[in-house]
Design a protein around this motif. Structure first.
Motif, PDB file in Angstrom:
ATOM      1  N   ALA A  40       0.905  -1.144   0.046  1.00  0.00           N
ATOM      2  CA  ALA A  40      -0.059  -0.081   0.075  1.00  0.00           C
ATOM      3  C   ALA A  40       0.768   1.220  -0.140  1.00  0.00           C
ATOM      4  CB  ALA A  40      -1.064  -0.139   1.161  1.00  0.00           C
ATOM      5  N   ILE A  41       1.852   1.153   0.722  1.00  0.00           N
ATOM      6  CA  ILE A  41       2.871   2.434   0.926  1.00  0.00           C
ATOM      7  C   ILE A  41       3.532   2.412  -0.634  1.00  0.00           C
ATOM      8  CG2 ILE A  41       4.954   3.254   1.660  1.00  0.00           C
ATOM      9  CD1 ILE A  41       4.101   2.065   4.387  1.00  0.00           C
ATOM     10  N   LEU A  42       4.024   1.765  -0.949  1.00  0.00           N
ATOM     11  CA  LEU A  42       4.606   1.395  -2.650  1.00  0.00           C
ATOM     12  C   LEU A  42       3.334   1.868  -3.629  1.00  0.00           C
ATOM     13  CD1 LEU A  42       7.020   0.911  -4.201  1.00  0.00           C
ATOM     14  CD2 LEU A  42       5.978  -1.385  -4.695  1.00  0.00           C
ATOM     15  N   ALA A  43       2.340   1.644  -3.484  1.00  0.00           N
ATOM     16  CA  ALA A  43       1.498   2.192  -4.576  1.00  0.00           C
ATOM     17  C   ALA A  43       0.959   3.552  -4.228  1.00  0.00           C
ATOM     18  CB  ALA A  43       0.015   1.447  -4.206  1.00  0.00           C
ATOM     19  N   GLY A  44       1.046   4.194  -3.155  1.00  0.00           N
ATOM     20  CA  GLY A  44       0.932   5.594  -2.598  1.00  0.00           C
ATOM     21  C   GLY A  44       2.066   6.152  -3.213  1.00  0.00           C
ATOM     22  N   VAL A  45       3.356   5.782  -3.006  1.00  0.00           N
ATOM     23  CA  VAL A  45       4.622   6.574  -3.426  1.00  0.00           C
ATOM     24  C   VAL A  45       4.339   6.734  -5.374  1.00  0.00           C
ATOM     25  CG1 VAL A  45       6.893   6.234  -3.669  1.00  0.00           C
ATOM     26  CG2 VAL A  45       5.920   6.041  -1.599  1.00  0.00           C
ATOM     27  N   ILE A  46       3.979   5.517  -5.770  1.00  0.00           N
ATOM     28  CA  ILE A  46       3.980   5.557  -7.335  1.00  0.00           C
ATOM     29  C   ILE A  46       3.085   6.512  -7.661  1.00  0.00           C
ATOM     30  CG2 ILE A  46       3.428   4.056  -9.184  1.00  0.00           C
ATOM     31  CD1 ILE A  46       4.984   1.866  -7.728  1.00  0.00           C
ATOM     32  N   PHE A  47       1.568   6.574  -6.877  1.00  0.00           N
ATOM     33  CA  PHE A  47       0.524   7.529  -7.299  1.00  0.00           C
ATOM     34  C   PHE A  47       0.994   8.698  -7.078  1.00  0.00           C
ATOM     35  CE2 PHE A  47      -2.997  10.060  -5.984  1.00  0.00           C
ATOM     36  CZ  PHE A  47      -3.803   9.749  -7.044  1.00  0.00           C
ATOM     37  N   VAL A  48       1.836   9.340  -6.309  1.00  0.00           N
ATOM     38  CA  VAL A  48       2.119  10.550  -5.853  1.00  0.00           C
ATOM     39  C   VAL A  48       3.434  11.015  -6.981  1.00  0.00           C
ATOM     40  CG1 VAL A  48       3.510  11.979  -4.143  1.00  0.00           C
ATOM     41  CG2 VAL A  48       1.779  10.616  -3.405  1.00  0.00           C
ATOM     42  N   LEU A  49       4.157  10.199  -7.167  1.00  0.00           N
ATOM     43  CA  LEU A  49       5.274  10.452  -8.189  1.00  0.00           C
ATOM     44  C   LEU A  49       4.358  10.654  -9.721  1.00  0.00           C
ATOM     45  CD1 LEU A  49       8.054   7.834  -7.461  1.00  0.00           C
ATOM     46  CD2 LEU A  49       8.060  10.169  -7.419  1.00  0.00           C
ATOM     47  N   PHE A  50       3.610  10.052 -10.045  1.00  0.00           N
ATOM     48  CA  PHE A  50       3.072   9.884 -11.210  1.00  0.00           C
ATOM     49  C   PHE A  50       2.054  11.235 -11.444  1.00  0.00           C
ATOM     50  CE2 PHE A  50       4.718   5.988 -12.191  1.00  0.00           C
ATOM     51  CZ  PHE A  50       5.146   5.813 -13.455  1.00  0.00           C
ATOM     52  N   THR A  51       1.304  11.373 -10.303  1.00  0.00           N
ATOM     53  CA  THR A  51       0.330  12.460 -10.323  1.00  0.00           C
ATOM     54  C   THR A  51       1.023  13.903 -10.129  1.00  0.00           C
ATOM     55  OG1 THR A  51      -1.238  10.985  -9.129  1.00  0.00           O
ATOM     56  CG2 THR A  51      -1.687  13.414  -8.975  1.00  0.00           C
ATOM     57  N   TRP A  52       2.229  14.001  -9.082  1.00  0.00           N
ATOM     58  CA  TRP A  52       2.498  15.597  -9.086  1.00  0.00           C
ATOM     59  C   TRP A  52       4.104  15.778  -9.140  1.00  0.00           C
ATOM     60  CZ3 TRP A  52      -0.684  13.402  -4.908  1.00  0.00           C
ATOM     61  CH2 TRP A  52      -2.007  14.233  -5.040  1.00  0.00           C
ATOM     62  N   VAL A  53       4.829  14.822  -8.892  1.00  0.00           N
ATOM     63  CA  VAL A  53       6.318  14.992  -9.293  1.00  0.00           C
ATOM     64  C   VAL A  53       6.838  14.908 -10.521  1.00  0.00           C
ATOM     65  CG1 VAL A  53       8.574  13.937  -8.433  1.00  0.00           C
ATOM     66  CG2 VAL A  53       6.629  13.912  -6.778  1.00  0.00           C
TER      67      VAL A  53
END
Length: 52
Positions: free
Chosen positions: A22-35
């Motif tokens: 779940a943490i990994l999915a959250g990090v990937i989501f944040v990277l692709f959405t904002w970073v």
């Protein structure tokens, strides 16, 4: 670093694995959405086209 993360997660092994996923999915989501879009706007790649 990974050992420290593993030790601070609560619960049995199966719960820790689910939490890590779940943490990994959250990090990937944040990277692709904002970073990544933010970095793309800063780098401003040159549009290259190939002509024949």
């Amino acid at each position: 670093m990974y050992g420290a993360l593993w030790r601070i997660l609560p619960g049995p092994v199966w719960l820790r694995i689910i939490l890590l996923l779940a943490i990994l999915a959250g990090v990937i989501f944040v990277l692709f959405t904002w970073v990544f879009p933010w970095v793309d706007g800063i780098l401003n790649p040159i549009d290259v086209t190939v002509e024949q």
